[in-house]
Write a protein that holds these residues in place. Structure first.
Motif, mmCIF file in Angstrom:
data_model
loop_
_atom_site.group_PDB
_atom_site.id
_atom_site.type_symbol
_atom_site.label_atom_id
_atom_site.label_comp_id
_atom_site.label_asym_id
_atom_site.label_seq_id
_atom_site.Cartn_x
_atom_site.Cartn_y
_atom_site.Cartn_z
ATOM 1 N N THR A 1 0.819 -1.203 0.000
ATOM 2 C CA THR A 1 0.000 0.000 0.000
ATOM 3 C C THR A 1 0.855 1.256 0.000
ATOM 4 O O THR A 1 0.591 2.221 -0.734
ATOM 5 C CB THR A 1 -0.931 -0.001 1.227
ATOM 6 O OG1 THR A 1 -1.782 -1.146 1.181
ATOM 7 C CG2 THR A 1 -1.783 1.260 1.272
ATOM 8 N N VAL A 2 1.901 1.248 0.821
ATOM 9 C CA VAL A 2 2.809 2.397 0.888
ATOM 10 C C VAL A 2 3.458 2.650 -0.464
ATOM 11 O O VAL A 2 3.511 3.794 -0.949
ATOM 12 C CB VAL A 2 3.879 2.176 1.978
ATOM 13 C CG1 VAL A 2 4.956 3.253 1.907
ATOM 14 C CG2 VAL A 2 3.240 2.156 3.360
ATOM 15 N N GLU A 3 3.949 1.594 -1.099
ATOM 16 C CA GLU A 3 4.653 1.768 -2.372
ATOM 17 C C GLU A 3 3.701 2.163 -3.491
ATOM 18 O O GLU A 3 4.079 2.924 -4.401
ATOM 19 C CB GLU A 3 5.420 0.486 -2.720
ATOM 20 C CG GLU A 3 6.529 0.175 -1.729
ATOM 21 C CD GLU A 3 7.605 -0.724 -2.280
ATOM 22 O OE1 GLU A 3 8.794 -0.457 -2.013
ATOM 23 O OE2 GLU A 3 7.268 -1.691 -2.979
ATOM 24 N N ALA A 4 2.452 1.672 -3.437
ATOM 25 C CA ALA A 4 1.486 2.031 -4.471
ATOM 26 C C ALA A 4 1.124 3.515 -4.425
ATOM 27 O O ALA A 4 0.712 4.088 -5.445
ATOM 28 C CB ALA A 4 0.220 1.184 -4.320
ATOM 29 N N ASP A 5 1.290 4.129 -3.265
ATOM 30 C CA ASP A 5 0.965 5.549 -3.099
ATOM 31 C C ASP A 5 2.140 6.460 -3.427
ATOM 32 O O ASP A 5 2.015 7.685 -3.311
ATOM 33 C CB ASP A 5 0.507 5.821 -1.659
ATOM 34 C CG ASP A 5 -0.868 5.239 -1.370
ATOM 35 O OD1 ASP A 5 -1.609 4.985 -2.338
ATOM 36 O OD2 ASP A 5 -1.185 5.015 -0.185
ATOM 37 N N LEU B 1 8.113 5.657 -7.038
ATOM 38 C CA LEU B 1 8.266 4.206 -7.075
ATOM 39 C C LEU B 1 7.474 3.610 -8.236
ATOM 40 O O LEU B 1 7.959 2.713 -8.933
ATOM 41 C CB LEU B 1 7.812 3.589 -5.755
ATOM 42 C CG LEU B 1 8.701 3.811 -4.535
ATOM 43 C CD1 LEU B 1 8.052 3.209 -3.301
ATOM 44 C CD2 LEU B 1 10.074 3.207 -4.753
ATOM 45 N N ARG B 2 6.257 4.103 -8.453
ATOM 46 C CA ARG B 2 5.439 3.586 -9.557
ATOM 47 C C ARG B 2 6.111 3.867 -10.901
ATOM 48 O O ARG B 2 6.121 3.017 -11.797
ATOM 49 C CB ARG B 2 4.039 4.207 -9.519
ATOM 50 C CG ARG B 2 3.195 3.799 -8.310
ATOM 51 C CD ARG B 2 1.706 4.014 -8.590
ATOM 52 N NE ARG B 2 1.439 5.370 -9.064
ATOM 53 C CZ ARG B 2 1.160 6.413 -8.280
ATOM 54 N NH1 ARG B 2 1.123 6.235 -6.961
ATOM 55 N NH2 ARG B 2 0.909 7.597 -8.789
ATOM 56 N N ASP C 1 2.779 -5.846 -6.470
ATOM 57 C CA ASP C 1 1.876 -5.378 -7.516
ATOM 58 C C ASP C 1 2.733 -4.634 -8.536
ATOM 59 O O ASP C 1 3.247 -3.554 -8.258
ATOM 60 C CB ASP C 1 0.807 -4.459 -6.925
ATOM 61 C CG ASP C 1 -0.154 -3.927 -7.991
ATOM 62 O OD1 ASP C 1 0.019 -4.257 -9.191
ATOM 63 O OD2 ASP C 1 -1.068 -3.156 -7.631
ATOM 64 N N PHE C 2 2.894 -5.211 -9.725
ATOM 65 C CA PHE C 2 3.770 -4.615 -10.722
ATOM 66 C C PHE C 2 3.106 -3.493 -11.505
ATOM 67 O O PHE C 2 3.715 -2.918 -12.403
ATOM 68 C CB PHE C 2 4.277 -5.695 -11.678
ATOM 69 C CG PHE C 2 5.281 -6.622 -11.037
ATOM 70 C CD1 PHE C 2 6.615 -6.271 -10.957
ATOM 71 C CD2 PHE C 2 4.875 -7.831 -10.497
ATOM 72 C CE1 PHE C 2 7.539 -7.114 -10.353
ATOM 73 C CE2 PHE C 2 5.791 -8.681 -9.900
ATOM 74 C CZ PHE C 2 7.123 -8.322 -9.821
#
Length: 335
Positions: free
Chosen positions: A176-180, A184-185, A218-219
């Motif tokens: 969740t942290v990385e998706a936000d 990073l995305r 989640d890629f």
């Protein structure tokens, strides 16, 4: 190698160049292959390839050093298979932080059959993100994999059921942290959209999120790898860790990762590295609690038996040897 030219009679520089090339099969975060080898007349140097560093995902260079450590172990094993022993100088020059290791004091002896088998494993090793089969990995095989890691200066702790559930919650939070995080995305999108040599092509990424207790990364886009209906209930999870949180310990952790993964490949055990949970400072600290604060976590591994009912993924691409191995010093010396 021709049958008329035994390995022990070939020039050292050829053995070094071939070991560096074989190290290109090593695993690396997002398949970035962030290493650069320099072949010298009597030594082999391992340097970071800064242009393939993950600035957003890995700002402190933990995963870069770990990836390079895996390549270092691959090169050491390849040399041993050919009968060469060496002394490893890790981080030999504090004034040159990109120089991670130097293999020196090379001496020729008899070829090492166990190392030769591991070289064969290097060429077939790959990451299979599909759910594993319903059969668990035999306990003696897990023990052998753990012992392989411990022989290289890091440790592998198998997690019990309660710890796996805690890991699952922690990995979910890290995702969740990385998706936000837009940086990073963007970085992940770059390494999953490359068309040559490095990165993660669609063929090795699941076409949908697999059913797992511990969520994988989640890629950001679906791949084309069919995951099938399986689950990871029979998988084992392990935490790679060590006593220090310094560049040399990260490098040694990569060597331990390589040793464990090659042992697993020899035994027919599938390995999936889960790095997202160590990329986020908060969740990395939670993993320390699983170690009772007595070590520093470097990586989580999923260990399982691949489901024989479904075809596995292809190997990830590899950069051309010319992009990762520099032999100019040897060529210049021969002029």
């Amino acid at each position: 190698m021709s049958p008329q030219t035994p390995a022990t009679q070939r020039p050292l520089t050829i053995a070094l160049a071939e070991a560096a090339a074989m190290a290109g099969h090593a695993p690396s975060v997002h398949n970035t292959q962030p290493w650069r080898w320099r072949v010298l007349p009597d030594a082999l140097e391992l340097r970071t390839a800064s242009q393939r560093r993950l600035a957003a995902t890995d700002p402190e260079g933990r995963l870069l050093a770990l990836s390079c450590g895996a390549a270092l172990h691959h090169a050491r094993v390849a040399l041993r298979a050919e009968g060469w022993t060496s002394v490893v100088q890790r981080n030999p020059d504090p004034a040159d932080p990109e120089l991670l290791a130097r293999l020196t004091d090379l001496r020729r002896g008899a070829a090492d059959p166990p190392a030769m088998r591991l070289v064969q494993c290097m060429q077939v090793r790959h990451t299979d993100r599909r759910p594993v089969s319903a059969d668990p990995v035999p306990a003696d095989q897990l023990t052998e994999i753990v012992q392989a890691a411990s022989g290289e200066g890091a440790r592998l702790q198998l997690l019990d059921r309660d710890q796996v559930l805690e890991l699952a919650a922690t990995a979910s939070h890290a995702g969740t942290v990385e998706a936000d995080d837009p940086q990073l995305r963007e970085e992940l999108a770059y390494w999953t959209s490359r068309t040559s040599g490095a990165g993660l092509p669609p063929e090795v990424l699941p076409d949908q999120a697999p059913q797992t207790t511990v969520p994988g990364r989640d890629f950001g886009r679906p791949g084309t790898l069919p995951v099938g209906p399986g689950h990871d209930r029979a998988a084992a999870y392990a935490l790679l860790f060590g006593d220090e949180d310094e560049p040399e310990s990260w490098l040694r952790a990569g060597e331990a990762l390589s040793a464990a993964w090659l042992a697993a490949t020899r035994l027919g055990v599938s390995v999936v590295p889960l790095s997202g949970v160590v990329e986020v400072p908060g969740t990395r600290q939670i993993l320390r609690q699983l170690l009772a604060g007595l070590g520093y976590p470097y990586l989580v591994l999923r260990l399982g038996l691949a489901d024989p009912a479904h075809a596995g993924p292809p190997h990830t691409p590899r950069l051309a040897v010319e992009q990762t191995v520099d032999t100019s010093a040897v060529r210049d010396a021969q002029r």
